[in-house]
Design a protein around this motif. Structure first.
Motif, PDB file in Angstrom:
ATOM      1  N   ARG A  86       0.829  -1.208   0.000  1.00  0.00           N
ATOM      2  CA  ARG A  86       0.000   0.000   0.000  1.00  0.00           C
ATOM      3  C   ARG A  86       0.861   1.255   0.000  1.00  0.00           C
ATOM      4  N   THR A 127     -12.529  -6.496  -7.720  1.00  0.00           N
ATOM      5  CA  THR A 127     -11.180  -6.527  -7.160  1.00  0.00           C
ATOM      6  C   THR A 127     -11.109  -7.572  -6.039  1.00  0.00           C
ATOM      7  N   ARG A 128     -10.187  -7.390  -5.106  1.00  0.00           N
ATOM      8  CA  ARG A 128      -9.959  -8.379  -4.049  1.00  0.00           C
ATOM      9  C   ARG A 128     -11.233  -8.681  -3.259  1.00  0.00           C
ATOM     10  N   ASP A 184      -8.677   1.450  -4.420  1.00  0.00           N
ATOM     11  CA  ASP A 184      -9.476   0.482  -5.180  1.00  0.00           C
ATOM     12  C   ASP A 184      -8.582  -0.541  -5.878  1.00  0.00           C
ATOM     13  N   SER A 186      -4.215  -1.586  -7.177  1.00  0.00           N
ATOM     14  CA  SER A 186      -2.796  -1.543  -6.868  1.00  0.00           C
ATOM     15  C   SER A 186      -2.038  -1.284  -8.162  1.00  0.00           C
ATOM     16  N   LYS A 215      -5.530  -7.261  -4.685  1.00  0.00           N
ATOM     17  CA  LYS A 215      -6.194  -6.157  -5.377  1.00  0.00           C
ATOM     18  C   LYS A 215      -5.934  -6.226  -6.880  1.00  0.00           C
TER      19      LYS A 215
END
Length: 222
Positions: A86, A127-128, A184, A186, A215
């Protein structure tokens, strides 16, 4: 080429004629012998991985009592890895936005002058953990073109004049830097699939399901 139906000694004789060897996935015992022989003869070794090898590539060594073992973490990224990733995403997306801002401004003006429609195109993606989010792109097609479900081609008449310029260079993807900044997406990860293209999650291939443990990314697996 070298085939495994030859005797081991014949294979070794064949190996001696070459500087580099590509070892494919076959009988484990024979593969081990060939690998050790190539290593002892200082041959360049190229190993074509099996699915098991690919899984092992994501392992790391831990100590169990006095024995080193390989640990396979199959639940996606650890919390520490997520934090580092992140931070990486925040830094790179911020730098990317600063560097790309003149280009994004020029593209935004070009889209507005082209047909007066919206600058940003939003589309629901996954996403994830199967979370849905709105992906951002510079609009490169005529307004409401996405309502016509067909694959886009280079000569598609739905593509605008500015779209023909920005699409080949993937400049329409630049607004996804803001998706990354928001969290939202990566920088690195599997490309997010469109919601209506996914189908029933339970019927998906197990390997395909793995992509939803991390992600979605700006840069995909390809």
């Amino acid at each position: 080429g070298i085939t495994i139906d030859k005797g081991l000694q014949e294979i070794k004789n064949e190996i001696d004629k070459h500087e580099a060897i590509l070892i494919c996935d076959f009988d484990a015992t024979l593969k081990s012998e060939i690998l050790k022989y190539c290593y002892s003869q200082n041959k360049r070794i190229y190993l074509l991985p099996s699915s098991a090898d690919t899984i092992l590539n994501g392992s790391y060594q831990v100590q169990v009592f006095d024995t080193p073992v390989l640990f396979l973490h199959n639940g996606g990224l650890s919390m520490e890895q997520r934090i580092v990733k992140r931070i990486f995403d925040l830094v790179l997306s911020s730098i990317g936005i600063i560097i790309a801002s003149p280009f994004m401004l020029a593209i935004a003006v070009g889209i507005k002058l082209c047909d007066g429609g919206p600058i940003i195109f939003k589309q629901p993606r996954i996403t994830r953990d199967m979370q849905e989010f709105s992906i951002y792109k510079f609009r490169s097609m005529k307004v409401d073109s996405e309502k016509e479900f067909k694959r886009t081609t280079s000569d598609d008449d739905r593509i605008t004049a500015i779209g023909k310029i920005i699409r080949p260079f993937r400049l329409d993807e630049l607004p996804q830097l803001f998706n990354i900044l928001k969290g939202d997406m990566s920088v690195v990860g599997p490309r997010p699939c469109v919601t209506y293209e996914l189908g029933d999650f339970e019927t998906l291939n197990k390997r395909y399901k793995k992509r939803f443990e991390v992600k979605a990314g700006l840069t995909g697996l390809a």
